[in-house]
Design a protein around this motif. Structure first.
Motif, PDB file in Angstrom:
ATOM      1  N   UNK A 110     -14.026  -5.711-107.793  1.00 35.52           N
ATOM      2  CA  UNK A 110     -13.799  -6.429-106.545  1.00 35.52           C
ATOM      3  C   UNK A 110     -15.076  -7.127-106.111  1.00 35.52           C
ATOM      4  N   UNK A 111     -15.075  -7.686-104.927  1.00 37.82           N
ATOM      5  CA  UNK A 111     -16.206  -8.475-104.444  1.00 37.82           C
ATOM      6  C   UNK A 111     -17.453  -7.638-104.177  1.00 37.82           C
ATOM      7  N   UNK A 112     -17.308  -6.321-104.136  1.00 39.14           N
ATOM      8  CA  UNK A 112     -18.483  -5.459-104.003  1.00 39.14           C
ATOM      9  C   UNK A 112     -19.164  -5.246-105.354  1.00 39.14           C
ATOM     10  N   UNK A 113     -18.372  -5.228-106.438  1.00 37.77           N
ATOM     11  CA  UNK A 113     -18.948  -5.037-107.754  1.00 37.77           C
ATOM     12  C   UNK A 113     -17.990  -4.322-108.689  1.00 37.77           C
ATOM     13  N   UNK A 114     -18.512  -3.900-109.838  1.00 40.26           N
ATOM     14  CA  UNK A 114     -17.680  -3.249-110.838  1.00 40.26           C
ATOM     15  C   UNK A 114     -18.553  -2.547-111.874  1.00 40.26           C
ATOM     16  N   UNK A 115     -17.965  -1.515-112.503  1.00 38.98           N
ATOM     17  CA  UNK A 115     -18.635  -0.844-113.609  1.00 38.98           C
ATOM     18  C   UNK A 115     -18.627  -1.767-114.818  1.00 38.98           C
ATOM     19  N   UNK A 144     -32.053 -14.875-125.261  1.00 44.00           N
ATOM     20  CA  UNK A 144     -32.695 -13.701-125.846  1.00 44.00           C
ATOM     21  C   UNK A 144     -32.569 -12.541-124.864  1.00 44.00           C
ATOM     22  N   UNK A 145     -32.725 -11.312-125.361  1.00 43.73           N
ATOM     23  CA  UNK A 145     -32.652 -10.147-124.481  1.00 43.73           C
ATOM     24  C   UNK A 145     -33.753 -10.197-123.422  1.00 43.73           C
ATOM     25  N   UNK A 146     -34.915 -10.692-123.792  1.00 47.09           N
ATOM     26  CA  UNK A 146     -36.013 -10.826-122.827  1.00 47.09           C
ATOM     27  C   UNK A 146     -35.635 -11.806-121.722  1.00 47.09           C
ATOM     28  N   UNK A 147     -34.997 -12.918-122.107  1.00 45.87           N
ATOM     29  CA  UNK A 147     -34.586 -13.920-121.128  1.00 45.87           C
ATOM     30  C   UNK A 147     -33.494 -13.363-120.218  1.00 45.87           C
ATOM     31  N   UNK A 148     -32.583 -12.577-120.776  1.00 47.56           N
ATOM     32  CA  UNK A 148     -31.547 -11.939-119.967  1.00 47.56           C
ATOM     33  C   UNK A 148     -32.186 -11.067-118.895  1.00 47.56           C
ATOM     34  N   UNK A 149     -33.171 -10.273-119.280  1.00 48.64           N
ATOM     35  CA  UNK A 149     -33.862  -9.401-118.324  1.00 48.64           C
ATOM     36  C   UNK A 149     -34.524 -10.214-117.219  1.00 48.64           C
ATOM     37  N   UNK A 150     -35.129 -11.325-117.599  1.00 48.76           N
ATOM     38  CA  UNK A 150     -35.814 -12.179-116.624  1.00 48.76           C
ATOM     39  C   UNK A 150     -34.807 -12.808-115.656  1.00 48.76           C
ATOM     40  N   UNK A 151     -33.676 -13.261-116.174  1.00 48.81           N
ATOM     41  CA  UNK A 151     -32.663 -13.900-115.338  1.00 48.81           C
ATOM     42  C   UNK A 151     -32.040 -12.895-114.375  1.00 48.81           C
ATOM     43  N   UNK A 152     -31.741 -11.692-114.850  1.00 46.32           N
ATOM     44  CA  UNK A 152     -31.167 -10.669-113.969  1.00 46.32           C
ATOM     45  C   UNK A 152     -32.153 -10.304-112.856  1.00 46.32           C
ATOM     46  N   UNK A 153     -33.428 -10.241-113.183  1.00 44.93           N
ATOM     47  CA  UNK A 153     -34.436  -9.972-112.154  1.00 44.93           C
ATOM     48  C   UNK A 153     -34.479 -11.118-111.138  1.00 44.93           C
ATOM     49  N   UNK A 196     -33.428 -12.722-105.647  1.00 44.91           N
ATOM     50  CA  UNK A 196     -32.865 -13.725-104.738  1.00 44.91           C
ATOM     51  C   UNK A 196     -31.836 -13.107-103.789  1.00 44.91           C
ATOM     52  N   UNK A 197     -31.556 -11.810-103.953  1.00 49.93           N
ATOM     53  CA  UNK A 197     -30.614 -11.137-103.073  1.00 49.93           C
ATOM     54  C   UNK A 197     -29.167 -11.464-103.365  1.00 49.93           C
ATOM     55  N   UNK A 198     -28.863 -11.826-104.613  1.00 50.29           N
ATOM     56  CA  UNK A 198     -27.505 -12.241-104.961  1.00 50.29           C
ATOM     57  C   UNK A 198     -26.711 -11.136-105.657  1.00 50.29           C
ATOM     58  N   UNK A 199     -27.288 -10.564-106.700  1.00 48.22           N
ATOM     59  CA  UNK A 199     -26.547  -9.570-107.489  1.00 48.22           C
ATOM     60  C   UNK A 199     -27.538  -8.687-108.242  1.00 48.22           C
ATOM     61  N   UNK A 200     -27.147  -7.428-108.409  1.00 47.92           N
ATOM     62  CA  UNK A 200     -27.948  -6.487-109.197  1.00 47.92           C
ATOM     63  C   UNK A 200     -27.069  -5.912-110.308  1.00 47.92           C
ATOM     64  N   UNK A 201     -27.605  -5.887-111.518  1.00 49.82           N
ATOM     65  CA  UNK A 201     -26.926  -5.243-112.648  1.00 49.82           C
ATOM     66  C   UNK A 201     -27.843  -4.132-113.130  1.00 49.82           C
ATOM     67  N   UNK A 241     -23.517  -5.019-108.854  1.00 44.35           N
ATOM     68  CA  UNK A 241     -23.366  -4.966-107.401  1.00 44.35           C
ATOM     69  C   UNK A 241     -23.619  -6.352-106.825  1.00 44.35           C
ATOM     70  N   UNK A 242     -22.646  -6.897-106.136  1.00 40.30           N
ATOM     71  CA  UNK A 242     -22.805  -8.194-105.478  1.00 40.30           C
ATOM     72  C   UNK A 242     -23.395  -7.977-104.085  1.00 40.30           C
ATOM     73  N   UNK A 243     -24.513  -8.631-103.813  1.00 40.40           N
ATOM     74  CA  UNK A 243     -25.135  -8.532-102.497  1.00 40.40           C
ATOM     75  C   UNK A 243     -24.685  -9.662-101.575  1.00 40.40           C
TER      76      UNK A 243
END
Length: 249
Positions: free
Chosen positions: A178-183, A198-207, A212-217, A223-225
């Motif tokens: 849902x809009x709060x998030x998901x497993x 790359x996996x390094x780039x994925x880590x950088x993008x997620x950070x 930015x206060x948008x989403x945390x994985x 989790x959608x913020x």
């Protein structure tokens, strides 16, 4: 009968998915339930289907997550899509007589084997249900097109945001998000192979998205913020995931 219908929809993710395209009758739900005969469990590390395989069998994913992928000549892997409960696996292969990709579990999975005779019987006996299967397959194809656009034209952060939002829309349909998030069991390496990073780039993008206060994985959970702001950032227009079909009666 209404109680039976409700029970079947609750117990089958595929019924939930197809029920978004066709208001399934009790008879159609019974036919759909009849597909659940040949069950298999496949563990992580063992492919369910290999590229070039010629067996005329498809699968319905009952539980767990899987991914479809192709291996390039240099050994690199491109993940085409991820599958969640209620999705068909290898449906195109059953029609083309050969698989053009491989499928492996992301987690341990349970699947139902579906042979071409099973599908032909559905189309013959319950044409509205057959139409719903085609509608759902078209939606899955639209997602692959959207992924191609993402890899070709979206920046890395927008691509990641769009992908996470798409997963939410898919999981919400089967009451798993849902809009709060998901497993989410996907690793950064799987995300890298799917998004052309790359996996390094994925880590950088997620950070970047987290700061930015948008989403945390983190720890297997998205989790959608600020869901609405993330939609705007990703330019996420989910008309390609339209979940209301013309046969919703």
């Amino acid at each position: 009968m209404a109680q039976k219908k409700g029970h079947l929809i609750q117990s089958r993710s595929l019924a939930r998915k197809l029920g978004a395209f066709v208001a399934l009758s009790d008879a159609e739900l019974t036919v759909l339930d009849g597909l659940y005969k040949r069950r298999r469990t496949v563990c992580v590390g063992r492919d369910l289907m290999h590229q070039g395989q010629s067996e005329q069998v498809a699968y319905i994913l009952v539980s767990g997550w899987a991914c479809s992928y192709k291996i390039l000549h240099n050994g690199e892997r491109q993940i085409v899509d991820f599958q969640i409960p209620g999705d068909f696996l290898g449906l195109r292969s059953i029609l083309l007589h050969m698989s053009d990709h491989s499928i492996e579990p992301v987690t341990d999975i349970e699947v139902i084997e579906v042979y071409i005779a099973d599908l032909l019987a559905v189309f013959s006996d319950q044409p509205r249900l057959g139409t719903a299967v085609l509608w759902a397959a078209s939606r899955d194809e639209a997602m692959v097109v959207e992924h191609l656009v993402g890899i070709g034209r979206r920046g890395a952060a927008e691509r990641m945001a769009h992908f996470l939002l798409e997963l939410e829309a898919r999981l919400a349909l089967i009451n798993m998000g849902g809009r709060d998030g998901y497993a989410c069991p996907l690793t950064q390496y799987l995300l890298a192979d799917a998004l052309g990073l790359s996996a390094v780039h994925v880590n950088r993008v997620l950070r970047q998205l987290r700061e930015a206060g948008l989403v945390t994985f983190r720890d297997g959970f998205v989790t959608f913020h600020d869901y609405d702001q993330l939609v705007e950032f990703a330019d996420f227009e989910k008309t390609y995931l339209d979940q209301v079909g013309p046969l919703m009666l």
